[in-house]
Scaffold this active site. Sequence first.
Site, PDB file in Angstrom:
ATOM      1  CG  ASP A   1      -2.181   0.824   0.991  1.00 37.47           C
ATOM      2  OD1 ASP A   1      -2.111   1.845   0.281  1.00 37.47           O
ATOM      3  OD2 ASP A   1      -3.245   0.448   1.531  1.00 37.47           O
TER       4      ASP A   1
ATOM      5  CG  HIS B   1      -3.162   5.645  -0.755  1.00 38.37           C
ATOM      6  ND1 HIS B   1      -3.144   4.471  -1.484  1.00 38.37           N
ATOM      7  CD2 HIS B   1      -3.646   6.597  -1.582  1.00 38.37           C
ATOM      8  CE1 HIS B   1      -3.620   4.715  -2.694  1.00 38.37           C
ATOM      9  NE2 HIS B   1      -3.932   5.988  -2.781  1.00 38.37           N
TER      10      HIS B   1
ATOM     11  CB  SER C   1      -4.054  -2.529   3.201  1.00 42.23           C
ATOM     12  OG  SER C   1      -3.356  -2.031   2.094  1.00 42.23           O
TER      13      SER C   1
END
Length: 583
Positions: A105, A107, A158
């Site tokens: 991931d 972000h 995630s």
Amino acid sequence: LVKGIDEFITKDTEECRVSGMYERPLNIIEGPLMSGMNTVGDLFGAGKMFLPQVIKSARVMKKAVAHLIPFMEEEKRLAALENPDAEADESSHAGVMVLATVKGDVHDIGKNIVAVVLGCNNFKVIDLGVMVPYDKILDAAVEHKADMIGLSGLITPSLDEMVTVAKKMEERNIKLPLLIGGATTSKMHTAVKLTPQYSGPIIYVLDASRSVPVCQSLMDKENVGDFVQDIKDQYTELREEFYTNLEDRKYLTLEEARKKACVLDFTLPENTPYTPNFIGTKVIDDFEFDDIEKAIDWNPFFQTWQLRGRYPNRGYPKIFNDETVGEEAKKLFDDAQKMLAQFKEKKSLKLVAILGIYPANSEGDDILVYKDDERTEVSHTFYTLRQQAEKESDDPYMALSDFIAPASSGVKDYLGMFACSSGFGLEDVIEECRANHDDYGIIMAEALADRLAESIAEILHQRVRKDLWGYASDESLSLDDLLKVKYHGIRPAPGYPSQPDHTEKLAMWDIMQVEAKTNVKLTESLAMLPAASVSGLYFGGKGSQYFSVGKICKDQLSDYAVRKKMDIKECEKWLSHSLNYEP
């Protein structure tokens, strides 16, 4: 510091250092600076200060500390010469947290905000960045003698990686509190999927402002036992409620759901597919920055900064009239305009998109994409999922394939797709902010890049409808109507409710050659890199609509795995949050 003014902080800090009032530089940090940050923390906790102000205050603190660090290093060096055996004198912290965005991931806006807010409340945060594997997280927790671990993630895979971290903590007997946050996380997911894997405390944290009281409660030696037990009890109740609802919910078999599919008559004029003006793949990198900026949807921007107006002042631009957050929202917006002006002037960010429009027909729940309009050879297949949860109405049980004309109808249909990014160049902007100890600038740049990527997607879709595909050449909608989706056609994305399977992105990347032509990559969890990227499919028919697949049953999972030629266990892993059973 409390007002977040950084213009004079270096001079003021130096004045403090040489004034003779403080014996050591550390005393300045632990004295006036921490006193200021405590005030900020208290005001934020009481709702009298807002996130943008807190992050500006943190910027002031960081600049002051950065000025003092060389003097502290020199002091340490001299002390070590005088007494080589002395223990290093560490300043006291409210607690130590290891923080990471999990493997696969990319972000990190939410994580960055949590790091700053906790720092303002005297927590030491070890931020490991993005795409961090579990062993690195656990090793860092041991190395830094962490009091707690924080995990962040945006995409559904995630959630599984967080389960892995919890299992590995149990295996290694690391019984630290585990805090969970991010867009796809929830209290229910934490209760159902995570707590059974780990005997230590696991706590879902809704947003950055909630992280402080949670962390403070975990560091409160007298009351932490009650605090943790109370959360465990809550999660046990939630888990029981989840399984009860699961048993109560009724589902159709896949066969029954298919009999009640959304059947469109593609020979009717309103459903007849429009032959595109353009067929093939096209890279677009000549976007006018002004056009993209004008199409920004500002509402999610204010949500990122946790500024929410109350009715009737919800949403942009009414938020500026809100008596509580209006003034701060306007300041934030003005700062955003300044940064956008810099982006434009310096050409900081590269705005790029790729799109494809191809001959296609449906076959059952699959969408066949053909090599050319002769339609004799299938180049790629997109697999869709169908609703199975029983409905009380006569509404159809939809799958995305319903919106494409069946091959058996003899009607020629088409499928479009796209990927776009505004993230190239963002890392340089962030590095410049980092060098200036400017967390406010980092979070602002990330938030704006995200908005610009969504804006490219909006402008590109409009260009497709009016020109490249051309099925709505006479469309003339205001920006407000665009953002309210008042146009024909949809652009659902893999990993979202209409098709929750992220692996469908692989076919898009292959057919359009996305990475080779734009350098937008997919991580192992199929997040897009750069993070400020958007992708999806285009359906042009008037009958197409957004819907949520919801939970699916084992019969559909098995059927889907066979169609995709994917191992059932692998399929269950990618769709674990869409299953109505425990694999």
